[in-house]
Design an enzyme around this catalytic site. Sequence first.
Site, short mmCIF file in Angstrom:
data_model
loop_
_atom_site.label_atom_id
_atom_site.label_comp_id
_atom_site.label_asym_id
_atom_site.label_seq_id
_atom_site.Cartn_x
_atom_site.Cartn_y
_atom_site.Cartn_z
CB CYS A 169 -0.93 0.00 1.21
SG CYS A 169 -2.02 1.44 1.24
CB CYS B 196 -0.68 2.56 3.96
SG CYS B 196 -2.11 1.78 3.25
CG ASP B 197 3.12 1.31 4.43
OD1 ASP B 197 2.55 1.77 5.43
OD2 ASP B 197 3.04 0.11 4.10
#
Length: 346
Positions: free
Chosen positions: A168, A171-172
């Site tokens: 992701c 997300c990261d």
Amino acid sequence: MREKVVIIGSGPAGWTAAIYAARANLDPLVYEGAITDENRDLGTLPLGQLSLTTEVENYPGFPAGDLSGYLRTALDNEHHWLTDLHRKEGCSGPELMHLMRQQAMNFGARVVTDDITGVVFDSYPFKLQPLDGQEVEALCVIIATGARANYLGLESETRFKNKGVSACAVCDGALPRFRDKPLVVVGGGDSAVEEADYLSKFASVVYMIHRRDELRASKIMQQRAFDNPKIDIQWNSIIDEVLGNDEKGVTGVRLSSTADGSKRELEATGFFLSIGHTPNTHFLEDKLEMTEKKYIQWTVPFRTNTSVEGVFAAGDVADHYYRQAVTAAGSGCMAALDAERWLAAQ
Ligand code: NAP
């Protein structure tokens, strides 16, 4: 045992549905999933995909960093007392999920740490079969079992999960280890282009590794990749191994050419998978209408209804498109309201 509302799943959709259902006096019972080796291997342990990530920076209300410092600068003097309530750094994925779980329990949601492995939807009340224990009857069911990212299945990939391997980018991607460094994205679909494009804001270069000589992505997305000077597409290439060590995590990849079998290595601090997701719908055995890729089909526009009346679906299990914590939470709220209204109408 006959329940009014059973919620299956424990990501943002499941807990939000539980919070709303509990506050509507529906006394929800949540099956949050079982703690088994199989679920650990698949990435389907309780608390969902967010529990597999580190910092969460895009969930509204939880800015990263020192929350008390942030609140002091963001609030007027009259509200500085609020900073006393927040004495910690921003939220991690697992923390956010535990907070949601606790919030649901505070309103009376009951939680069972078990999987539902079978369902009977062609008679009413519905019947649900847990992995370990007694069958449960339910007047209404909300399915929020999410989806799991596909991985290549390499041992080296597992070794460096959360140490540079991620599924992701949103997300990261902004984490310090990825800034101004070469990164790898695997895949050739719309998601891979979107992730590569997103990562190019932080990375020095993004290598898109694709196994064929043309992208699967839509033409407009392909053009976005071609126009981005920081995206370097490595055609006809498959990953042999993610390279790295315990201290640094991911340091690169070893590739094979599908054209001539030749090998080469690229340096990278991040390895992002973008080769599709698999919805967690195996236990439904096609007892609901599904899409071609086995996501639950929402059957009424802007509602969470499924093909069986009284069964609702929320979050990634029915949404292959947005796949964000905040959209999952939103549809969890919708499912609880849909369930409440449906029960009231019976
Ligand atoms: P996808 O379209 O199924 O693409 C998956 C990609 O991963 C393909 O290029 C595939 O290669 C590759 N792949 C699959 N298994 C692999 C393996 N084992 N090894 C190496 N490569 C592998 O999935 P997606 O990109 O996640 O998109 C899902 C859906 O969401 C699509 O309908 C997409 O249009 C939509 N979406 C739209 C947008 C947008 O419009 N902005 C953004 C994201 C997603 P092959 O091409 O060789 O099969």
